[in-house]
Design an enzyme around this catalytic site. Structure first.
Site, PDB file in Angstrom:
ATOM      1  N   LEU A   1     -33.757 -14.912 -13.540  1.00  0.00           N
ATOM      2  CA  LEU A   1     -32.713 -14.843 -12.513  1.00  0.00           C
ATOM      3  C   LEU A   1     -32.432 -13.369 -12.275  1.00  0.00           C
ATOM      4  O   LEU A   1     -32.019 -12.672 -13.205  1.00  0.00           O
ATOM      5  CB  LEU A   1     -31.471 -15.486 -13.134  1.00  0.00           C
ATOM      6  CG  LEU A   1     -30.504 -16.295 -12.290  1.00  0.00           C
ATOM      7  CD1 LEU A   1     -31.232 -17.415 -11.562  1.00  0.00           C
ATOM      8  CD2 LEU A   1     -29.437 -16.880 -13.221  1.00  0.00           C
ATOM      9  N   HIS A   2     -32.691 -12.853 -11.073  1.00  0.00           N
ATOM     10  CA  HIS A   2     -32.341 -11.447 -10.847  1.00  0.00           C
ATOM     11  C   HIS A   2     -31.935 -11.113  -9.422  1.00  0.00           C
ATOM     12  O   HIS A   2     -31.553  -9.985  -9.142  1.00  0.00           O
ATOM     13  CB  HIS A   2     -33.481 -10.529 -11.290  1.00  0.00           C
ATOM     14  CG  HIS A   2     -34.606 -10.475 -10.295  1.00  0.00           C
ATOM     15  ND1 HIS A   2     -35.532 -11.470 -10.173  1.00  0.00           N
ATOM     16  CD2 HIS A   2     -34.926  -9.554  -9.355  1.00  0.00           C
ATOM     17  CE1 HIS A   2     -36.395 -11.158  -9.218  1.00  0.00           C
ATOM     18  NE2 HIS A   2     -36.044 -10.003  -8.692  1.00  0.00           N
ATOM     19  N   ARG A   3     -31.994 -12.076  -8.496  1.00  0.00           N
ATOM     20  CA  ARG A   3     -31.615 -11.789  -7.109  1.00  0.00           C
ATOM     21  C   ARG A   3     -30.131 -11.465  -7.031  1.00  0.00           C
ATOM     22  O   ARG A   3     -29.314 -12.230  -7.579  1.00  0.00           O
ATOM     23  CB  ARG A   3     -31.852 -12.990  -6.210  1.00  0.00           C
ATOM     24  CG  ARG A   3     -33.258 -13.396  -6.107  1.00  0.00           C
ATOM     25  CD  ARG A   3     -33.957 -12.776  -4.901  1.00  0.00           C
ATOM     26  NE  ARG A   3     -35.371 -12.793  -5.192  1.00  0.00           N
ATOM     27  CZ  ARG A   3     -36.207 -11.792  -4.956  1.00  0.00           C
ATOM     28  NH1 ARG A   3     -35.779 -10.685  -4.402  1.00  0.00           N
ATOM     29  NH2 ARG A   3     -37.472 -11.896  -5.262  1.00  0.00           N
TER      30      ARG A   3
ATOM     31  N   ARG B   1     -30.662  -6.382 -14.673  1.00  0.00           N
ATOM     32  CA  ARG B   1     -29.609  -6.645 -13.679  1.00  0.00           C
ATOM     33  C   ARG B   1     -28.781  -7.873 -14.078  1.00  0.00           C
ATOM     34  O   ARG B   1     -27.564  -7.900 -13.925  1.00  0.00           O
ATOM     35  CB  ARG B   1     -30.240  -6.896 -12.297  1.00  0.00           C
ATOM     36  CG  ARG B   1     -29.226  -7.280 -11.235  1.00  0.00           C
ATOM     37  CD  ARG B   1     -29.932  -7.775  -9.979  1.00  0.00           C
ATOM     38  NE  ARG B   1     -30.428  -6.711  -9.142  1.00  0.00           N
ATOM     39  CZ  ARG B   1     -29.663  -5.963  -8.331  1.00  0.00           C
ATOM     40  NH1 ARG B   1     -28.372  -6.164  -8.259  1.00  0.00           N
ATOM     41  NH2 ARG B   1     -30.200  -5.027  -7.582  1.00  0.00           N
TER      42      ARG B   1
END
Ligand code: UD1
Length: 354
Positions: free
Chosen positions: A200-202, A233
């Site tokens: 998950l990084h968006r 992030r």
């Protein structure tokens, strides 16, 4: 011929590997690293594991807000391009490093080629969407990975600059898949075929605390181990928002090397992700994927049944990950594993005199 590649972020190192190998003995190749990613496990490990020569130049730009990061790359790239004056500046994908290099190249009238051209999410909230559209319209040569990408370029009036070469990520994935099958890297410690790999990084998923909490609690409610491979992030956003990542079946680990990731996905029951590359890697390894985004650039994975988009409907995550295995397919929408050779052929054929 002299090709100058500009890379800066993790997925670009993966794409650079097959290109660097295909250019060997056929052209001079200079690699410029913007320094957008700098941790060992986000950058150097990819150069080591994928046998990419060390960058000739590292601009060490680092992290920052979009304008500052992109502007700083642009300013630093200009004198480098002036020094080298290559026949082609080759840019990869859709990161801030891609856009900065594209603008720097066209301002100096250097021929610009864009690898992975023509992808569109049609979601203007994504920084990557701005980067790809602007880069495609600036470039002299558009190297498209898929038929769908070629159609988007045609729709935007760019057909005469576009060439379908296939997807270089297929090249590197196939090579790495065979390598890890012969010499497996260290194991995840979880039983094969029973766990999920999640990433998950968006910004749309990580930077809104309520959305992040909702996604993590959906993962925590799943009935099997979740190996959450955490991008920096995500870790920073979770800390800021006070969201606990390691709960229920979720096991949080640091970013994996490319061979480790390929091995972990190969042995997983499924993937849950918002990454572009991982959706495709899961498909190529024939591991079902569930994507936590409302849309995807890699529509073929959805059409062929190997990817399900959950977007805002997080209540559907549990049923999506436990859906029956899709029908087998022999389709090869991402090419045959020889895209990089076609990229080099095309760069040689379409060389522009400056
Ligand atoms: C960038 C790309 C994205 C790509 C992703 C792959 C843009 C706009 N986005 O997003 O398209 O999918 O790379 O990872 O270019 N950080 C570290 N160490 C690092 C790198 C980053 O700690 O080596 C942290 C920093 O806190 C930084 C944050 O991660 O602020 C985000 O990094 P950044 O490069 O701005 O964007 P990504 O989210 O990685």
């Amino acid at each position: 011929m002299h090709v100058l590649s500009v890379v800066g972020a993790r997925p670009q190192f993966v794409k650079l590997a097959p290109i660097a190998h295909a250019l060997e003995g056929r052209a001079r190749h200079t690699v410029v690293h913007t320094g957008q990613h700098y941790d060992d496990n986000m950058s150097d490990s990819f150069f080591r594991d994928l046998g990419i020569p060390a960058p000739d130049v590292n601009l060490a730009v680092g992290s920052g807000p979009h304008g500052k990061q992109t502007g700083s790359m642009l300013a630093s790239l200009e004198p480098v391009f002036e020094d080298y004056r290559p026949d082609w500046v080759l840019v990869y994908g859709d990161t801030n490093s891609t856009l900065a290099a594209a603008v720097a190249a066209v301002k100096l009238h250097l021929p610009l080629a864009h690898l992975e051209a023509g992808l569109r999410s049609f979601n203007r909230r994504m920084p990557e969407e701005h980067n790809r559209v602007l880069t495609d319209h600036a470039a002299d040569l558009l190297l498209a990975p898929t038929e769908v990408a070629m159609r988007h370029l045609d729709d935007e009036g760019l057909a005469d600059r576009s060439v379908l070469v296939g997807d270089v990520m297929t090249d590197v994935l196939y090579r790495t898949r065979d390598r890890v099958a012969a010499a497996p890297p260290s194991s995840t410690g979880l039983p094969d075929g029973e766990y999920l790999v999640a990433t998950l990084h968006r910004p749309d998923n990580t930077d809104d605390p309520a959305r992040l909490e909702a996604i993590v609690s959906s993962l925590a409610g799943l009935d099997r181990p979740v190996l959450l491979v955490a991008h920096p992030r995500l870790v920073a956003a979770a800390e800021r928002a006070g969201v606990e990542l390691a709960r229920g079946p979720i096991r949080v680990i640091a970013p994996l090397s490319y061979p480790e990731l390929v091995w972990a996905v190969s042995n997983a029951a499924g993937v849950v992700t918002d990454s572009g590359g991982l959706q495709k890697e899961a498909f190529l390894l024939r591991v079902p994927c569930t994507t936590v985004r409302p849309e995807t650039e890699w529509v073929e994975t959805v059409e062929l049944g190997w990817n399900v988009l959950v977007g805002d409907r997080l209540g559907e995550l549990a049923s999506a990950v436990s859906r029956p295995r899709p029908a087998e397919t022999a389709a090869t929408p991402y090419g045959d594993g020889h895209a990089a050779e076609r990229v080099v052929d095309t760069l040689l054929e379409r060389r522009i005199s400056v």
